[in-house]
Design a protein around this motif. Structure first.
Motif, mmCIF file in Angstrom:
data_model
loop_
_atom_site.group_PDB
_atom_site.id
_atom_site.type_symbol
_atom_site.label_atom_id
_atom_site.label_comp_id
_atom_site.label_asym_id
_atom_site.label_seq_id
_atom_site.Cartn_x
_atom_site.Cartn_y
_atom_site.Cartn_z
ATOM 1 N N LYS A 113 41.003 52.883 31.379
ATOM 2 C CA LYS A 113 39.639 52.359 31.491
ATOM 3 C C LYS A 113 39.443 51.177 30.547
ATOM 4 O O LYS A 113 38.879 50.149 30.938
ATOM 5 C CB LYS A 113 38.641 53.467 31.166
ATOM 6 C CG LYS A 113 37.202 53.047 31.217
ATOM 7 C CD LYS A 113 36.299 54.201 30.841
ATOM 8 C CE LYS A 113 34.855 53.768 30.780
ATOM 9 N NZ LYS A 113 33.991 54.829 30.285
ATOM 10 N N ASN A 114 39.924 51.307 29.309
ATOM 11 C CA ASN A 114 39.793 50.215 28.341
ATOM 12 C C ASN A 114 40.560 48.985 28.801
ATOM 13 O O ASN A 114 40.091 47.857 28.635
ATOM 14 C CB ASN A 114 40.287 50.658 26.970
ATOM 15 C CG ASN A 114 39.385 51.692 26.344
ATOM 16 O OD1 ASN A 114 38.229 51.819 26.719
ATOM 17 N ND2 ASN A 114 39.913 52.448 25.397
ATOM 18 N N GLN A 115 41.742 49.198 29.377
ATOM 19 C CA GLN A 115 42.528 48.072 29.871
ATOM 20 C C GLN A 115 41.803 47.364 31.015
ATOM 21 O O GLN A 115 41.805 46.141 31.099
ATOM 22 C CB GLN A 115 43.894 48.560 30.337
ATOM 23 C CG GLN A 115 44.841 47.453 30.704
ATOM 24 C CD GLN A 115 46.207 47.972 31.087
ATOM 25 O OE1 GLN A 115 46.389 49.163 31.295
ATOM 26 N NE2 GLN A 115 47.154 47.086 31.195
ATOM 27 N N ARG A 116 41.151 48.125 31.873
ATOM 28 C CA ARG A 116 40.386 47.532 32.967
ATOM 29 C C ARG A 116 39.242 46.676 32.407
ATOM 30 O O ARG A 116 38.978 45.582 32.903
ATOM 31 C CB ARG A 116 39.844 48.634 33.874
ATOM 32 C CG ARG A 116 39.296 48.128 35.182
ATOM 33 C CD ARG A 116 38.829 49.245 36.072
ATOM 34 N NE ARG A 116 39.866 50.228 36.332
ATOM 35 C CZ ARG A 116 39.728 51.539 36.129
ATOM 36 N NH1 ARG A 116 38.596 52.025 35.692
ATOM 37 N NH2 ARG A 116 40.717 52.366 36.393
ATOM 38 N N TYR A 117 38.565 47.178 31.365
ATOM 39 C CA TYR A 117 37.496 46.400 30.746
ATOM 40 C C TYR A 117 38.032 45.103 30.149
ATOM 41 O O TYR A 117 37.377 44.064 30.225
ATOM 42 C CB TYR A 117 36.783 47.206 29.663
ATOM 43 C CG TYR A 117 35.765 48.179 30.196
ATOM 44 C CD1 TYR A 117 34.848 47.792 31.166
ATOM 45 C CD2 TYR A 117 35.706 49.476 29.720
ATOM 46 C CE1 TYR A 117 33.904 48.674 31.653
ATOM 47 C CE2 TYR A 117 34.770 50.374 30.212
ATOM 48 C CZ TYR A 117 33.883 49.966 31.176
ATOM 49 O OH TYR A 117 32.947 50.848 31.648
ATOM 50 N N VAL A 118 39.202 45.138 29.530
ATOM 51 C CA VAL A 118 39.793 43.933 28.950
ATOM 52 C C VAL A 118 40.038 42.898 30.036
ATOM 53 O O VAL A 118 39.753 41.707 29.845
ATOM 54 C CB VAL A 118 41.100 44.268 28.202
ATOM 55 C CG1 VAL A 118 41.874 43.010 27.853
ATOM 56 C CG2 VAL A 118 40.799 45.056 26.940
ATOM 57 N N TRP A 119 40.540 43.321 31.193
ATOM 58 C CA TRP A 119 40.781 42.378 32.290
ATOM 59 C C TRP A 119 39.471 41.782 32.800
ATOM 60 O O TRP A 119 39.409 40.592 33.110
ATOM 61 C CB TRP A 119 41.547 43.042 33.437
ATOM 62 C CG TRP A 119 43.006 43.160 33.143
ATOM 63 C CD1 TRP A 119 43.703 44.297 32.898
ATOM 64 C CD2 TRP A 119 43.961 42.080 33.053
ATOM 65 N NE1 TRP A 119 45.020 44.005 32.667
ATOM 66 C CE2 TRP A 119 45.205 42.656 32.761
ATOM 67 C CE3 TRP A 119 43.865 40.700 33.200
ATOM 68 C CZ2 TRP A 119 46.348 41.881 32.613
ATOM 69 C CZ3 TRP A 119 45.004 39.939 33.046
ATOM 70 C CH2 TRP A 119 46.232 40.528 32.749
#
Length: 60
Positions: free
Chosen positions: A29-35
């Motif tokens: 989820k955090n990686q998706r937010y970074v993108w």
């Protein structure tokens, strides 16, 4: 133990796979937010660049 049964470590709780699954889900989820933040940032840079190009090309 004297009877031969191993002692479980405290960090080897029965819900360890569940905790690991939750950690992986949060990381995804955090990686998706970074993108998404990166996409918005790059989009904003392009908008600023187009406005600057427009201002320079229409300056007197």
């Amino acid at each position: 133990m004297p009877n031969g049964t191993p002692i479980e470590a405290p960090d080897e709780a029965p819900d360890a796979p569940s905790a690991e699954r939750r950690h992986l889900a949060a990381e995804k989820k955090n990686q998706r937010y970074v993108w998404w933040y990166l996409a918005y940032f790059l989009f904003g840079i392009h908008i600023v660049a187009f406005v600057m190009i427009y201002a320079i090309s229409h300056a007197k």
